[in-house]
Design a protein around this motif. Structure first.
Motif, PDB file in Angstrom:
ATOM      1  N   GLU A  39     -56.448  20.584  11.940  1.00 61.92           N
ATOM      2  CA  GLU A  39     -56.030  20.660  13.339  1.00 61.92           C
ATOM      3  C   GLU A  39     -56.285  19.334  14.039  1.00 61.92           C
ATOM      4  OE1 GLU A  39     -56.761  25.410  14.166  1.00 61.92           O
ATOM      5  OE2 GLU A  39     -58.245  23.985  14.932  1.00 61.92           O
ATOM      6  N   THR A  40     -55.502  19.092  15.090  1.00 62.62           N
ATOM      7  CA  THR A  40     -55.654  17.910  15.925  1.00 62.62           C
ATOM      8  C   THR A  40     -55.762  18.371  17.365  1.00 62.62           C
ATOM      9  OG1 THR A  40     -54.336  16.570  14.401  1.00 62.62           O
ATOM     10  CG2 THR A  40     -54.567  15.747  16.654  1.00 62.62           C
ATOM     11  N   SER A  41     -56.791  17.889  18.054  1.00 63.78           N
ATOM     12  CA  SER A  41     -56.982  18.240  19.467  1.00 63.78           C
ATOM     13  C   SER A  41     -56.857  16.991  20.326  1.00 63.78           C
ATOM     14  CB  SER A  41     -58.357  18.865  19.696  1.00 63.78           C
ATOM     15  OG  SER A  41     -58.457  20.093  19.017  1.00 63.78           O
ATOM     16  N   VAL A  42     -56.215  17.149  21.484  1.00 61.80           N
ATOM     17  CA  VAL A  42     -56.047  16.051  22.432  1.00 61.80           C
ATOM     18  C   VAL A  42     -56.385  16.578  23.817  1.00 61.80           C
ATOM     19  CG1 VAL A  42     -54.365  14.502  23.529  1.00 61.80           C
ATOM     20  CG2 VAL A  42     -54.301  14.856  21.062  1.00 61.80           C
TER      21      VAL A  42
ATOM     22  N   THR B  71     -57.306  20.648  27.132  1.00 57.71           N
ATOM     23  CA  THR B  71     -57.332  20.190  25.748  1.00 57.71           C
ATOM     24  C   THR B  71     -56.416  21.118  24.971  1.00 57.71           C
ATOM     25  OG1 THR B  71     -59.573  19.301  25.840  1.00 57.71           O
ATOM     26  CG2 THR B  71     -58.742  19.890  23.670  1.00 57.71           C
ATOM     27  N   VAL B  72     -55.491  20.519  24.203  1.00 58.78           N
ATOM     28  CA  VAL B  72     -54.598  21.320  23.362  1.00 58.78           C
ATOM     29  C   VAL B  72     -54.898  21.013  21.909  1.00 58.78           C
ATOM     30  CG1 VAL B  72     -52.780  21.416  25.113  1.00 58.78           C
ATOM     31  CG2 VAL B  72     -52.712  19.632  23.386  1.00 58.78           C
ATOM     32  N   THR B  73     -54.670  21.998  21.066  1.00 56.51           N
ATOM     33  CA  THR B  73     -54.893  21.850  19.632  1.00 56.51           C
ATOM     34  C   THR B  73     -53.635  22.284  18.899  1.00 56.51           C
ATOM     35  OG1 THR B  73     -57.242  22.304  19.925  1.00 56.51           O
ATOM     36  CG2 THR B  73     -56.371  22.526  17.693  1.00 56.51           C
TER      37      THR B  73
ATOM     38  N   VAL C 122     -51.851  25.772  18.615  1.00 57.63           N
ATOM     39  CA  VAL C 122     -52.745  26.862  18.228  1.00 57.63           C
ATOM     40  C   VAL C 122     -53.782  27.181  19.303  1.00 57.63           C
ATOM     41  CG1 VAL C 122     -52.449  26.551  15.746  1.00 57.63           C
ATOM     42  CG2 VAL C 122     -54.283  25.322  16.918  1.00 57.63           C
ATOM     43  N   ASP C 123     -53.983  26.265  20.274  1.00 53.85           N
ATOM     44  CA  ASP C 123     -54.970  26.546  21.311  1.00 53.85           C
ATOM     45  C   ASP C 123     -54.724  25.661  22.525  1.00 53.85           C
ATOM     46  OD1 ASP C 123     -57.270  27.832  22.386  1.00 53.85           O
ATOM     47  OD2 ASP C 123     -58.545  26.141  21.782  1.00 53.85           O
TER      48      ASP C 123
ATOM     49  N   ARG D  53     -49.070  16.495  18.883  1.00 52.40           N
ATOM     50  CA  ARG D  53     -48.120  16.582  17.758  1.00 52.40           C
ATOM     51  C   ARG D  53     -47.919  15.226  17.104  1.00 52.40           C
ATOM     52  NH1 ARG D  53     -43.907  20.929  20.348  1.00 52.40           N
ATOM     53  NH2 ARG D  53     -44.970  22.762  19.514  1.00 52.40           N
ATOM     54  N   GLN D  54     -47.795  14.178  17.917  1.00 52.37           N
ATOM     55  CA  GLN D  54     -47.617  12.833  17.355  1.00 52.37           C
ATOM     56  C   GLN D  54     -48.824  12.431  16.516  1.00 52.37           C
ATOM     57  OE1 GLN D  54     -46.781  10.316  20.735  1.00 52.37           O
ATOM     58  NE2 GLN D  54     -44.580  10.541  20.493  1.00 52.37           N
TER      59      GLN D  54
END
Length: 156
Positions: free
Chosen positions: A34-37, A45-47, A55-56, A84-85
């Motif tokens: 997963e990647t969170s920003v 914060t989105v994941t 997903v979150d 996403r990037q």
């Protein structure tokens, strides 16, 4: 009796099997990743997962409640896009380590790769004779091999 051609074929199969194993290993490592920003204003914060699926979403403060809906929507879209990037860059780097050099991995992930050109290049390589092999026999105009005319396909 095995010869040089048999050795080359066996080597090619071994290289294919090693490549398939390396790609499967990359897929396994990425699976569940997963990647969170966090947004620039630290409101959300989105994941996303390794496929870029959201997903979150976490709201880090209550300030989102007083934001105009268009501003909140833009914040979400921009932050999800950045996540996403980043996830795509991680996937591209992982696959670039196991694919042939020069492969446009990020373009392939983004759907921007010129597959027609890639396939044309691959077919040209496949149709080239093996190093040291005699060139294929030339065909008459039209590309068909000469036949006896009796429908059996035997050469005249």
């Amino acid at each position: 009796m095995p010869g040089p051609m048999q050795d080359q074929i066996e080597q090619a199969y071994a290289e294919l099997a090693a490549s398939q194993a390396a790609i499967a290993d990359v897929q396994a490592r990425l699976d569940g990743g997963e990647t969170s920003v966090t947004s620039k204003n630290r409101v959300i914060t989105v994941t996303v997962n390794s496929r870029g699926d959201l997903v979150d979403v976490r709201f880090l403060s209550r300030s989102y409640r007083s934001m105009p809906s268009a501003e909140l929507a833009t914040l979400l879209v921009d932050t999800i896009g950045e996540a996403r990037q980043q996830a795509q860059a991680v996937v591209a780097a992982a696959f670039a380590s196991v694919l042939p050099p020069g492969m446009p991995v990020l373009d392939m992930i983004n759907g921007e790769a010129d597959f027609e050109s890639m396939m044309s290049d691959a077919l040209r390589l496949v149709n080239d004779p093996w190093p040291g092999a005699d060139p294929p026999p030339s065909r008459p105009a039209g590309g068909a091999a000469p036949t006896s005319g009796d429908g059996t396909g035997s050469r005249t």
